[in-house]
Design an enzyme around this catalytic site. Structure first.
Site, mmCIF file in Angstrom:
data_model
loop_
_atom_site.group_PDB
_atom_site.id
_atom_site.type_symbol
_atom_site.label_atom_id
_atom_site.label_comp_id
_atom_site.label_asym_id
_atom_site.label_seq_id
_atom_site.Cartn_x
_atom_site.Cartn_y
_atom_site.Cartn_z
ATOM 1 N N HIS A 92 -11.867 37.758 21.240
ATOM 2 C CA HIS A 92 -10.721 37.397 20.399
ATOM 3 C C HIS A 92 -10.176 38.622 19.672
ATOM 4 O O HIS A 92 -9.036 39.013 19.871
ATOM 5 C CB HIS A 92 -11.103 36.299 19.403
ATOM 6 C CG HIS A 92 -10.039 36.004 18.394
ATOM 7 N ND1 HIS A 92 -10.289 36.052 17.047
ATOM 8 C CD2 HIS A 92 -8.734 35.690 18.527
ATOM 9 C CE1 HIS A 92 -9.163 35.769 16.396
ATOM 10 N NE2 HIS A 92 -8.204 35.545 17.265
ATOM 11 N N HIS A 109 -14.464 34.741 13.376
ATOM 12 C CA HIS A 109 -13.544 33.605 13.513
ATOM 13 C C HIS A 109 -14.197 32.424 14.225
ATOM 14 O O HIS A 109 -13.518 31.511 14.672
ATOM 15 C CB HIS A 109 -12.274 34.042 14.243
ATOM 16 C CG HIS A 109 -11.558 35.136 13.530
ATOM 17 N ND1 HIS A 109 -11.607 36.443 13.962
ATOM 18 C CD2 HIS A 109 -10.816 35.133 12.402
ATOM 19 C CE1 HIS A 109 -10.902 37.198 13.126
ATOM 20 N NE2 HIS A 109 -10.428 36.436 12.169
#
Length: 159
Positions: A92, A109
């Site tokens: 990510h 995250h």
């Protein structure tokens, strides 16, 4: 020569079929493999189930993780096919991935990857799985990393 819509679709279909059926070395579920000099990661006799071993591969800047899962895994090596290794850089935004509770977790995250399914992403913001590191086991039990399947996040080439 004028190309009709029907002919354009036939041409594009042929290109798609050729790319899916084996032009190149891609295998189902994996990106093409890039070989690098083999490095010793550890020894099969010293591994313990669910105890991650961090190492650098394919170069000193790339964090990687080796895990003996205690259950078979896609692409696993060893007698029980339960030893796997992946890039430890989240796909990510490049945070370091950790092994917790049987899964690979990004603490930034909260993307989660399944190590039994070639580190496929199943939760969070990451859109692709972690690059897999191909392993082989030498006669003396040494575990060698010798190829990377996929591209490490943030790089245009792995080395």
């Amino acid at each position: 020569m004028m190309v009709t819509r029907r002919r354009a679709i036939q041409i594009l279909s042929g290109v798609t079929v050729a790319s899916v059926t084996g032009v190149g070395k891609a295998q189902w579920g994996f990106a093409p493999s890039l070989s690098y000099p083999a490095i010793r990661v550890g020894n099969i006799r010293t591994l313990q189930n669910n105890q991650p071993l961090y190492f650098a591969y394919p170069d000193s800047r790339a964090q990687a993780i080796l895990i003996k899962l205690g259950r078979p895994a896609l692409g696993g090596v060893g007698q029980n096919r339960d030893i796997v290794a992946f890039s430890a850089t989240c796909t990510h935004m490049g945070c370091g991935v950790q092994y917790k509770g049987g899964r690979l977790v990004c603490p930034c995250h909260y993307s989660m990857f399944d190590p039994t399914k070639a580190a496929q992403v199943y939760q969070g913001l990451a859109s692709t799985g972690l690059p897999r590191i191909r392993l082989r086991i030498a006669q003396n039990g040494d575990i060698l990393a010798n190829a990377m399947e996929g591209l490490i996040w943030g790089r245009t080439k792995n080395v």
